[in-house]
Design a protein around this motif. Structure first.
Motif, mmCIF file in Angstrom:
data_model
loop_
_atom_site.group_PDB
_atom_site.id
_atom_site.type_symbol
_atom_site.label_atom_id
_atom_site.label_comp_id
_atom_site.label_asym_id
_atom_site.label_seq_id
_atom_site.Cartn_x
_atom_site.Cartn_y
_atom_site.Cartn_z
ATOM 1 N N GLY A 218 0.786 -1.090 -0.066
ATOM 2 C CA GLY A 218 -0.018 -0.012 0.018
ATOM 3 C C GLY A 218 0.927 1.073 -0.228
ATOM 4 N N TYR A 219 1.926 1.070 0.668
ATOM 5 C CA TYR A 219 2.814 2.499 0.690
ATOM 6 C C TYR A 219 3.904 2.355 -0.281
ATOM 7 C CZ TYR A 219 0.739 3.447 5.000
ATOM 8 O OH TYR A 219 -0.271 3.978 6.069
ATOM 9 N N LEU A 220 3.807 1.254 -1.081
ATOM 10 C CA LEU A 220 5.110 1.010 -2.278
ATOM 11 C C LEU A 220 4.936 2.249 -3.253
ATOM 12 C CD1 LEU A 220 6.891 -0.976 -3.391
ATOM 13 C CD2 LEU A 220 5.250 -1.653 -4.865
ATOM 14 N N ASP A 221 3.697 2.737 -3.671
ATOM 15 C CA ASP A 221 3.526 3.659 -4.593
ATOM 16 C C ASP A 221 4.195 5.199 -3.947
ATOM 17 O OD1 ASP A 221 1.467 3.917 -2.816
ATOM 18 O OD2 ASP A 221 0.140 4.871 -4.187
ATOM 19 N N ASP A 222 3.924 5.236 -2.708
ATOM 20 C CA ASP A 222 4.420 6.497 -2.016
ATOM 21 C C ASP A 222 5.765 6.570 -1.866
ATOM 22 O OD1 ASP A 222 1.847 7.640 -1.949
ATOM 23 O OD2 ASP A 222 1.366 6.599 0.067
ATOM 24 N N LEU A 223 6.394 5.365 -1.548
ATOM 25 C CA LEU A 223 7.996 5.353 -1.185
ATOM 26 C C LEU A 223 8.795 5.088 -2.423
ATOM 27 C CD1 LEU A 223 7.792 3.545 2.152
ATOM 28 C CD2 LEU A 223 8.358 6.089 1.613
ATOM 29 N N ILE A 224 8.272 4.309 -3.492
ATOM 30 C CA ILE A 224 9.115 4.051 -4.539
ATOM 31 C C ILE A 224 8.595 4.504 -5.919
ATOM 32 C CG2 ILE A 224 10.084 1.821 -5.768
ATOM 33 C CD1 ILE A 224 9.834 0.433 -3.140
ATOM 34 N N ILE A 225 7.257 4.056 -6.453
ATOM 35 C CA ILE A 225 6.853 4.474 -7.664
ATOM 36 C C ILE A 225 6.850 5.797 -7.782
ATOM 37 C CG2 ILE A 225 4.728 4.240 -9.116
ATOM 38 C CD1 ILE A 225 4.193 1.620 -7.622
ATOM 39 N N VAL A 226 6.282 6.532 -7.094
ATOM 40 C CA VAL A 226 6.254 8.066 -7.364
ATOM 41 C C VAL A 226 7.685 8.748 -7.412
ATOM 42 C CG1 VAL A 226 5.247 10.259 -6.397
ATOM 43 C CG2 VAL A 226 3.925 8.252 -6.566
ATOM 44 N N PRO A 227 8.492 8.506 -6.241
ATOM 45 C CA PRO A 227 9.871 9.127 -6.357
ATOM 46 C C PRO A 227 10.471 8.625 -7.574
ATOM 47 C CG PRO A 227 9.219 8.431 -4.253
ATOM 48 C CD PRO A 227 8.029 7.742 -5.050
ATOM 49 N N LEU A 228 10.379 7.398 -8.063
ATOM 50 C CA LEU A 228 10.955 6.840 -9.164
ATOM 51 C C LEU A 228 10.563 7.487 -10.486
ATOM 52 C CD1 LEU A 228 11.480 3.061 -8.807
ATOM 53 C CD2 LEU A 228 13.446 4.866 -9.066
ATOM 54 N N GLY A 229 9.235 7.781 -10.539
ATOM 55 C CA GLY A 229 8.644 8.498 -11.778
ATOM 56 C C GLY A 229 9.162 9.992 -11.871
ATOM 57 N N ILE A 230 9.193 10.669 -10.474
ATOM 58 C CA ILE A 230 9.599 11.828 -10.507
ATOM 59 C C ILE A 230 11.045 12.082 -10.958
ATOM 60 C CG2 ILE A 230 9.988 13.755 -9.148
ATOM 61 C CD1 ILE A 230 7.835 12.944 -7.240
ATOM 62 N N SER A 231 12.086 11.350 -10.319
ATOM 63 C CA SER A 231 13.327 11.332 -10.946
ATOM 64 C C SER A 231 13.512 10.963 -12.408
ATOM 65 C CB SER A 231 14.127 10.078 -10.198
ATOM 66 O OG SER A 231 14.035 10.232 -8.747
ATOM 67 N N LEU A 232 12.754 9.983 -12.952
ATOM 68 C CA LEU A 232 12.893 9.729 -14.442
ATOM 69 C C LEU A 232 12.663 11.057 -15.103
ATOM 70 C CD1 LEU A 232 13.308 8.209 -16.885
ATOM 71 C CD2 LEU A 232 10.848 7.435 -16.481
ATOM 72 N N ALA A 233 11.301 11.762 -14.781
ATOM 73 C CA ALA A 233 10.773 12.899 -15.553
ATOM 74 C C ALA A 233 11.707 14.011 -15.545
ATOM 75 C CB ALA A 233 9.547 13.270 -14.942
ATOM 76 N N LEU A 234 12.405 14.145 -14.258
ATOM 77 C CA LEU A 234 13.401 15.325 -14.059
ATOM 78 C C LEU A 234 14.607 14.922 -14.688
ATOM 79 C CD1 LEU A 234 13.263 15.961 -10.092
ATOM 80 C CD2 LEU A 234 12.139 17.426 -11.931
ATOM 81 N N LYS A 235 14.986 13.947 -15.022
ATOM 82 C CA LYS A 235 16.170 13.613 -15.788
ATOM 83 C C LYS A 235 15.877 13.817 -17.354
ATOM 84 C CE LYS A 235 18.315 10.663 -12.616
ATOM 85 N NZ LYS A 235 18.746 9.243 -12.410
ATOM 86 N N LEU A 236 14.685 13.466 -17.872
ATOM 87 C CA LEU A 236 13.963 13.938 -19.117
ATOM 88 C C LEU A 236 13.991 15.321 -19.653
ATOM 89 C CD1 LEU A 236 11.645 10.896 -19.467
ATOM 90 C CD2 LEU A 236 13.914 10.892 -20.542
ATOM 91 N N ILE A 237 13.771 16.086 -18.542
ATOM 92 C CA ILE A 237 13.458 17.505 -18.876
ATOM 93 C C ILE A 237 14.585 18.343 -18.928
ATOM 94 C CG2 ILE A 237 12.240 19.591 -17.908
ATOM 95 C CD1 ILE A 237 10.026 17.638 -16.788
ATOM 96 N N PRO A 238 15.056 19.363 -19.810
ATOM 97 C CA PRO A 238 16.165 19.878 -19.840
ATOM 98 C C PRO A 238 16.272 20.962 -18.392
ATOM 99 C CG PRO A 238 15.038 20.324 -21.858
ATOM 100 C CD PRO A 238 13.992 19.456 -20.983
ATOM 101 N N ALA A 239 17.641 20.912 -17.900
ATOM 102 C CA ALA A 239 17.755 21.510 -16.592
ATOM 103 C C ALA A 239 17.221 22.932 -16.632
ATOM 104 C CB ALA A 239 19.139 21.326 -16.369
ATOM 105 N N TYR A 240 17.608 23.569 -17.523
ATOM 106 C CA TYR A 240 17.271 25.079 -17.671
ATOM 107 C C TYR A 240 15.813 25.309 -17.300
ATOM 108 C CZ TYR A 240 16.177 24.870 -22.551
ATOM 109 O OH TYR A 240 15.476 24.506 -23.802
ATOM 110 N N ILE A 241 15.005 24.457 -18.170
ATOM 111 C CA ILE A 241 13.545 24.290 -17.689
ATOM 112 C C ILE A 241 13.298 24.252 -16.345
ATOM 113 C CG2 ILE A 241 11.277 23.544 -18.451
ATOM 114 C CD1 ILE A 241 12.520 23.233 -21.256
ATOM 115 N N ILE A 242 13.797 23.354 -15.822
ATOM 116 C CA ILE A 242 13.340 22.653 -14.196
ATOM 117 C C ILE A 242 13.725 23.976 -13.415
ATOM 118 C CG2 ILE A 242 14.216 21.403 -12.300
ATOM 119 C CD1 ILE A 242 14.288 19.185 -14.745
#
Length: 133
Positions: free
Chosen positions: A63-87
């Motif tokens: 039940g906490y898997l999404d809060d502790l692993i899935i969402v943070p992994l998704g955020i990390s992936l998305a941040l790596k795909l977006i150019p740093a200057y936009i972030i």
């Protein structure tokens, strides 16, 4: 004791990453972001802002898997795909949005309810087929 310390570190890391949700929210609307980065960002933001989890928190352990692993992994992936200057440009705007509170994504909530209903229907048919045999 060491396991609890590791869990606390993991929770803190996840909390820190989740602060970037508003950066992703602003970034996926930016025309300079590549389409595949937008797609990942939209999925992560929609899931994170949904008032209903795909995996309910009352289910032990997963039940906490999404809060502790899935969402943070998704955020990390998305941040790596977006150019740093936009972030960087969106960090200040995101701080303002964060002060006003987390928006709700009812579309994702309805989608998750439909997924659970279809799963329940499938399990019901499976059980009904076994009972009829």
């Amino acid at each position: 004791m060491e396991q609890q310390n590791t869990l606390t570190k993991l929770k803190n890391y996840a909390r820190k990453l989740k602060q970037n949700l508003f950066v992703l929210y602003l970034s996926y609307k930016d025309n300079r972001v590549p389409w595949f980065a937008k797609l990942v960002a939209i999925c992560v933001v929609a899931y994170a802002f949904s008032p209903i989890d795909l995996i309910p928190d009352f289910i032990p352990i997963i039940g906490y898997l999404d809060d502790l692993i899935i969402v943070p992994l998704g955020i990390s992936l998305a941040l790596k795909l977006i150019p740093a200057y936009i972030i960087e440009e969106n960090k200040e705007k995101a701080a303002e949005i964060r002060k006003n509170g987390k928006p709700k994504n009812w579309f994702a909530a309805v989608l998750f309810i439909l997924i659970w209903l279809l799963l329940a229907l499938w399990i019901g048919k499976l059980i009904y087929g076994i009972v009829q045999s």
